[in-house]
Motif scaffolding. Sequence first.
Motif, PDB file in Angstrom:
ATOM      1  N   GLY A  78      56.994  26.656  47.294  1.00 54.45           N
ATOM      2  CA  GLY A  78      57.022  26.134  48.668  1.00 54.45           C
ATOM      3  C   GLY A  78      55.652  25.992  49.295  1.00 54.45           C
ATOM      4  N   ALA A  79      54.591  26.223  48.513  1.00 58.11           N
ATOM      5  CA  ALA A  79      53.235  26.101  49.073  1.00 58.11           C
ATOM      6  C   ALA A  79      52.631  24.745  48.714  1.00 58.11           C
ATOM      7  N   ASP A  80      51.896  24.168  49.662  1.00 59.07           N
ATOM      8  CA  ASP A  80      51.185  22.909  49.402  1.00 59.07           C
ATOM      9  C   ASP A  80      49.934  23.159  48.574  1.00 59.07           C
ATOM     10  N   LYS A  81      49.303  24.273  48.884  1.00 58.80           N
ATOM     11  CA  LYS A  81      48.014  24.577  48.268  1.00 58.80           C
ATOM     12  C   LYS A  81      48.100  25.915  47.554  1.00 58.80           C
ATOM     13  N   ALA A  82      47.175  26.102  46.634  1.00 57.88           N
ATOM     14  CA  ALA A  82      47.110  27.382  45.943  1.00 57.88           C
ATOM     15  C   ALA A  82      46.572  28.466  46.889  1.00 57.88           C
ATOM     16  N   LEU A  83      46.879  29.708  46.558  1.00 62.28           N
ATOM     17  CA  LEU A  83      46.277  30.863  47.219  1.00 62.28           C
ATOM     18  C   LEU A  83      45.148  31.370  46.329  1.00 62.28           C
ATOM     19  N   LEU A  84      44.132  31.952  46.963  1.00 60.56           N
ATOM     20  CA  LEU A  84      43.101  32.647  46.205  1.00 60.56           C
ATOM     21  C   LEU A  84      43.372  34.148  46.273  1.00 60.56           C
ATOM     22  N   LEU A  85      43.676  34.731  45.130  1.00 66.10           N
ATOM     23  CA  LEU A  85      43.867  36.178  45.043  1.00 66.10           C
ATOM     24  C   LEU A  85      42.578  36.757  44.482  1.00 66.10           C
ATOM     25  N   ASP A  86      42.018  37.699  45.195  1.00 68.13           N
ATOM     26  CA  ASP A  86      40.709  38.240  44.810  1.00 68.13           C
ATOM     27  C   ASP A  86      40.830  39.756  44.683  1.00 68.13           C
ATOM     28  N   VAL A  87      40.639  40.232  43.473  1.00 71.31           N
ATOM     29  CA  VAL A  87      40.814  41.661  43.203  1.00 71.31           C
ATOM     30  C   VAL A  87      39.484  42.221  42.710  1.00 71.31           C
ATOM     31  N   PHE A  88      38.907  43.107  43.492  1.00 75.37           N
ATOM     32  CA  PHE A  88      37.557  43.580  43.186  1.00 75.37           C
ATOM     33  C   PHE A  88      37.589  45.114  43.101  1.00 75.37           C
ATOM     34  N   SER A  89      37.549  45.600  41.857  1.00 66.55           N
ATOM     35  CA  SER A  89      37.595  47.048  41.648  1.00 66.55           C
ATOM     36  C   SER A  89      36.199  47.586  41.439  1.00 66.55           C
ATOM     37  N   VAL A  90      35.962  48.741  42.014  1.00 63.62           N
ATOM     38  CA  VAL A  90      34.669  49.365  41.821  1.00 63.62           C
ATOM     39  C   VAL A  90      34.936  50.834  41.456  1.00 63.62           C
ATOM     40  N   ASN A  91      34.287  51.261  40.412  1.00 68.06           N
ATOM     41  CA  ASN A  91      34.572  52.604  39.896  1.00 68.06           C
ATOM     42  C   ASN A  91      33.295  53.381  39.646  1.00 68.06           C
ATOM     43  N   SER A  92      33.316  54.612  40.110  1.00 66.67           N
ATOM     44  CA  SER A  92      32.132  55.457  39.956  1.00 66.67           C
ATOM     45  C   SER A  92      32.556  56.917  40.007  1.00 66.67           C
ATOM     46  N   ASP A  93      31.726  57.777  39.454  1.00 69.62           N
ATOM     47  CA  ASP A  93      32.004  59.201  39.562  1.00 69.62           C
ATOM     48  C   ASP A  93      31.528  59.751  40.896  1.00 69.62           C
ATOM     49  N   GLN A  94      30.534  59.088  41.437  1.00 67.99           N
ATOM     50  CA  GLN A  94      29.940  59.542  42.690  1.00 67.99           C
ATOM     51  C   GLN A  94      30.430  58.678  43.847  1.00 67.99           C
ATOM     52  N   PRO A  95      30.528  59.238  45.030  1.00 68.57           N
ATOM     53  CA  PRO A  95      30.927  58.419  46.175  1.00 68.57           C
ATOM     54  C   PRO A  95      29.796  57.487  46.627  1.00 68.57           C
ATOM     55  N   HIS A  96      30.163  56.289  46.995  1.00 68.05           N
ATOM     56  CA  HIS A  96      29.201  55.304  47.499  1.00 68.05           C
ATOM     57  C   HIS A  96      29.800  54.556  48.684  1.00 68.05           C
ATOM     58  N   GLN A  97      28.895  53.928  49.462  1.00 64.48           N
ATOM     59  CA  GLN A  97      29.358  52.972  50.468  1.00 64.48           C
ATOM     60  C   GLN A  97      29.489  51.614  49.786  1.00 64.48           C
ATOM     61  N   TYR A  98      30.624  50.954  49.964  1.00 69.66           N
ATOM     62  CA  TYR A  98      30.815  49.632  49.368  1.00 69.66           C
ATOM     63  C   TYR A  98      31.034  48.596  50.468  1.00 69.66           C
ATOM     64  N   ASP A  99      30.191  47.589  50.499  1.00 68.82           N
ATOM     65  CA  ASP A  99      30.344  46.501  51.475  1.00 68.82           C
ATOM     66  C   ASP A  99      30.677  45.208  50.745  1.00 68.82           C
ATOM     67  N   LEU A 100      31.768  44.577  51.161  1.00 67.10           N
ATOM     68  CA  LEU A 100      32.138  43.282  50.567  1.00 67.10           C
ATOM     69  C   LEU A 100      32.202  42.225  51.673  1.00 67.10           C
ATOM     70  N   PRO A 101      31.173  41.386  51.764  1.00 70.44           N
ATOM     71  CA  PRO A 101      31.163  40.377  52.831  1.00 70.44           C
ATOM     72  C   PRO A 101      31.908  39.107  52.448  1.00 70.44           C
ATOM     73  N   PHE A 102      32.437  38.460  53.447  1.00 70.30           N
ATOM     74  CA  PHE A 102      33.003  37.111  53.325  1.00 70.30           C
ATOM     75  C   PHE A 102      32.160  36.226  54.230  1.00 70.30           C
ATOM     76  N   TRP A 103      31.240  35.490  53.652  1.00 66.55           N
ATOM     77  CA  TRP A 103      30.380  34.592  54.426  1.00 66.55           C
ATOM     78  C   TRP A 103      31.154  33.314  54.694  1.00 66.55           C
ATOM     79  N   TYR A 104      31.800  33.283  55.846  1.00 65.78           N
ATOM     80  CA  TYR A 104      32.718  32.175  56.138  1.00 65.78           C
ATOM     81  C   TYR A 104      32.027  31.067  56.900  1.00 65.78           C
ATOM     82  N   GLN A 105      32.521  29.874  56.710  1.00 65.75           N
ATOM     83  CA  GLN A 105      32.146  28.735  57.554  1.00 65.75           C
ATOM     84  C   GLN A 105      33.279  28.517  58.545  1.00 65.75           C
TER      85      GLN A 105
END
Lengths: 707, 707
Positions: A519-546
């Motif tokens: 029922g969709a006219d257009k495709a969806l973008l599914l974005d799955v971004f996993s980040v794995n570490s033993d140590q805790p970190h700050q993770y920033d993921l920007p969406f530079w939108y127009q």
Amino acid sequence: MKTFFLSISLVISVLVVQGQSHPSIMLTQKNIEAVRKGIKDYPIMASSYKTVKKDAEKALKSGIEVPTPADGGGGVTHEKHKKNYQQALACGIAYQVTNDERYAKFVKDLLLEYAKQYNTWGRHPKRKQEPGGKIFWQNLNDCVWQVYMIQAYDCVYGALSAADRKKIENDLFANVVKELSEVNGSIFNKVHNHGTWSAAAVGMTGYVCGKKEWVQAALHGSKQDDKGGFLAQLNQLFSPDGYYAEGPYYQRYAILPFMIFAKAIHQYDPKFGIYDFRDGLLKKAVNTALQCTYTNKVFFPLNDAIKDKTYETEEMVYAVDIAYSDMQAGDDLLDIAQQQDRVIISDAGLQVAQAIDAGKTNPFAYKPMWIKDGADGKGGGIGILRSGANADQLAVVMKAGTQGMGHGHFDRLNLLVYDNGTEVFSDYGAVRFLNVETKNGGNYTKENDTWGKQTIAHNTITADQTSHFNGNEKKGEETTPSLVNFTANEKFQVVSAEEKNAYKGVTLWRTAILFTPEGADKALLLDVFSVNSDQPHQYDLPFWYQGHITDLPFPSEMNGKQLPALGTSNGYQHLWLNGTGIPANGKQYITVLNNRRFYTTSFLADTAIRVKLVTLGAQDPNLNLRNEKAFILSQPAATNHTFISITEPHGRNNTVAEVTTGASAAVKELKLVSATKEAVQFRFTYKKKSYTVSIRKNDPGSFLVID
Amino acid sequence: MKTFFLSISLVISVLVVQGQSHPSIMLTQKNIEAVRKGIKDYPIMASSYKTVKKDAEKALKSGIEVPTPADGGGGVTHEKHKKNYQQALACGIAYQVTNDERYAKFVKDLLLEYAKQYNTWGRHPKRKQEPGGKIFWQNLNDCVWQVYMIQAYDCVYGALSAADRKKIENDLFANVVKELSEVNGSIFNKVHNHGTWSAAAVGMTGYVCGKKEWVQAALHGSKQDDKGGFLAQLNQLFSPDGYYAEGPYYQRYAILPFMIFAKAIHQYDPKFGIYDFRDGLLKKAVNTALQCTYTNKVFFPLNDAIKDKTYETEEMVYAVDIAYSDMQAGDDLLDIAQQQDRVIISDAGLQVAQAIDAGKTNPFAYKPMWIKDGADGKGGGIGILRSGANADQLAVVMKAGTQGMGHGHFDRLNLLVYDNGTEVFSDYGAVRFLNVETKNGGNYTKENDTWGKQTIAHNTITADQTSHFNGNEKKGEETTPSLVNFTANEKFQVVSAEEKNAYKGVTLWRTAILFTPEGADKALLLDVFSVNSDQPHQYDLPFWYQGHITDLPFPSEMNGKQLPALGTSNGYQHLWLNGTGIPANGKQYITVLNNRRFYTTSFLADTAIRVKLVTLGAQDPNLNLRNEKAFILSQPAATNHTFISITEPHGRNNTVAEVTTGASAAVKELKLVSATKEAVQFRFTYKKKSYTVSIRKNDPGSFLVID
């Protein structure tokens, strides 16, 4: 001359025999009558020639002017010398087409004037490097100058006296060749696009002037060891898929010397088989360059790139014409030629015009593809997903290739998204005002390093507010991401890649999927971004939108009276923090209106996640930055974390007709089911139908299942 | 019915006789065969009809759906009811063209469904005012609904049974008319575009249903006193030049009910002479509306205006078609019709299509002009200067007219500048996301008052950080600027106007000049803005530029780490202060790169003047503002001051071809010679030639001398 060379080898003898026939690179004596007829018969030839003729007429009117080199890029003498080589070639072509001696005289007088002055000039006063250019501030421009001038000379060769030829070849070209191949010998021998321009200039000059040693040096490097020179460049700068190490913007630029020098080699020495080199590499390179554009003709601005660069540039016109006429590159290239709306007035251009006229054009075949990077094809690559007809195509680009040399950005697993003829999530490109002298002489500004290259300038994860590889280019060159999966079938398209070296002890694994639910006219973008570490970190993921945010449904604390910078280094010092949102449950989405279409990005967020709304422009004393905007999903401290978002193009806001439709997104209830280092599962609904998405890193057979 | 009305008067008898022939507004029985043939013969008719037919087909497919009104602008029920009237008219037209009963049945079923439900609905739950709309949130939309529905009904009248007609007319239209003219009687009788939509709806319904009293009320107001109603609206809302009091954006909107109701009056009662009313006012109104656009088709966004509104809107298609076919408006209107690329499928549209086909099209004649404002033509006006062909035109607009009623902005002597197909110095327009429900229901946001209307949002002088008339609309309505001079000749174009009431004790006098010096490709804009007062004031003159600053040659202190708001009220609270420049002698200019062309504004500055670089966006919790940019010439304290600037379009920065030319401005040495309250004299050089400009307020014979 003939007898002298004839004693050497077959290759050389061929070179010399053909070398005496002028012109014989893009235009040839053999075909000139057909070209003349083509200009009469084919509209695209006619209009292309009209432009050449106009330039040639302008040249005749303005007369000869060879100023002493003084200015940097965009300055008066810079532009004049540039115009001189362009007008010289225009006059050379016009002479071939019309036989009108006035055009030949212009080229002759211009070259004789250069011959008179060239040796009197010192090093360029605004040189960008040492020893630097002579006519221009950088040696590169001198090389380009020669690539054009030698073609112009070739065109008017027959109209010159032996004495004039001698003066031009000895006083000018020989000195230019020395300047390029010796004085700037380190560039000449460099495996880099500057080296290719230099090799093409020297090599083509060698062919036209019958100087074997120049040709050999151009092909194999000064030392004839194939550590530098054209063949080394072809071997090392392209991947087996024809992807150029510096990225699409520079591929577009470098393609001209590669193609035109190859064409010259082919003309003078067809048996050399340059077109077959590395399994038809150059033909692949042209196709790959075009696949690295969006349907609005613009190149994907990966690495340092001027953003409005399209395949309409002259370099790409040469490339398309030669690839079509000489390399059997396919009739969909004619679509590109028609979009370019011009051909080179040449044998190759004639072939293109004839084929268009014969109605052979097919729409350019944009395809979802994984383009391998690295000279050996083992340097990761670029993943491109495409959904929809060329007229309204959703395209997604994942950069998972090599660093990109000096022009590379620290943007592992960066994602670019296009739709509806425009950018949705974009890359800033280069911080540079090309040819605008008041902006650092038209060169890259210092913000290109402090902003453009930094990770936070890209749609990928920055850990601990520090760029990938700590911003160390050399480190970045040592490793590449690796492909996890690329699949394009009827049901979905997916590209998945992994990066283990950008941060010590942190694995980045990103999967981008185009999927069209019922029922969709257009495709969806599914974005799955996993980040794995033993140590805790700050993770920033920007969406530079127009576009403009039209729905921010969760509470946000906005900085209304004072705007602070978000950080102090690694690009963060350039960001104004407009506000911080707490994405409450059930309201985890942002809607942007862009080019009259809505884009809703639904995302997963635990209680720690904050949404930072930022605008570029802090610490910008010279106003060099565009004030672009992003929302950043920010996870303040976690070892393992999975960012999941679904971006849905929907609806239409037509302000002329005053009609709005589909203003609400249909994706709802995005929920994580499970996430490990090897597998992610999540659910969402689209128009009440529920979908479960399962991704398994180590199961290539059923890497992605959506049901 | 016929006998009943025949006893009254000639006017009414004509009404009734023709009233029985259906349809007879845009389409007529008499011409329907010719229209059918036109659809076959003329491409623009064919493509226009194709769109209508497609809408009609969609209607048939989707079936009848009349939801209970619930949503505000842009919401689901809002858009559905809107679609219903659009589809009804499409089906009405398709029925006339094809005689296919299915289309008539759709209109019938739809109207019968409305007839069944209409009276069961209460007031609209999201009504914007009291009593508010019924089908829509505002009565205005209900009026528009009826204007379309009555045309649809007229088209299918012949296909309906007497019983169905009775049901539709009595249960639906009579109730709608009551709703419009009585329940919302104050709007109906208002001299305002909402009143015109209401009058048109009621009047057209009266004609089609043969209800004399509705027509009379529509023409003369409920009380028949001509204090309200169509004639009062025509008399009071337009200046003698056909300028509409609320400005071009609303003129574009209001033109439809004016034109279509006039057309209905003309059809039913040609002797009424509505087209001749006020010396052919409506024909002038159409031309004036078009003169209030730039060559990119967009209306000058004076007052509240959505900025991407072009003359391609449906309202303007109606207006152009009727003006051309019924009012002899001239063959240059065909250029506009061709740009619109459609006609209304109607008698009028047919005329346009025929004329285009006959090759009668002339380029639209954009002209420099002074358009008088005010019902009596004494309310100041709009000055428009234009230089160059339509393909690359420099245009300057000075707003020196009336306040503009409720949608007016406090922008006396505001200047808009266009060139090269785009805005150079721009007006923000309205702060509104039309039909985007998440943005304040698609209505004006509160920033429209706190920003959009404020003086500092415009390219004119703000004194003491306070808006004109202290932001008091009523005060603004009481007075207008006055014209000092308007001249357009071979040598220059000039508009000069004076405003004495915006600030107590302060006179604002602005003169804008287009002048092409020797050797220039394009005209220069000379802008002379004198301000005179007995008391010292702070004077701020912003230049709201589009594009990117590429040259800021004087020292500026930039706020790199913290961005403060410039002020606390009157729009200043929305401005971030990026930095402050001190324009040193000899470096008093700023260059902006916009759409690949450079614009250098050279300006006069004494030692007190500061240049404030600002970005819009402070105090914007809902992200309703675009982040536009300005440089503000700020004089901190002066009694009398003369701002003089010269804006020079120059050069070209082609990033595709990588060519930059003319990057330096040619205007130099701008110097004040003398300035009094009555006269200003200044000098500048252009390519080494010196010019002296003399302006004398009280010398109309030689107001401006340049030598």
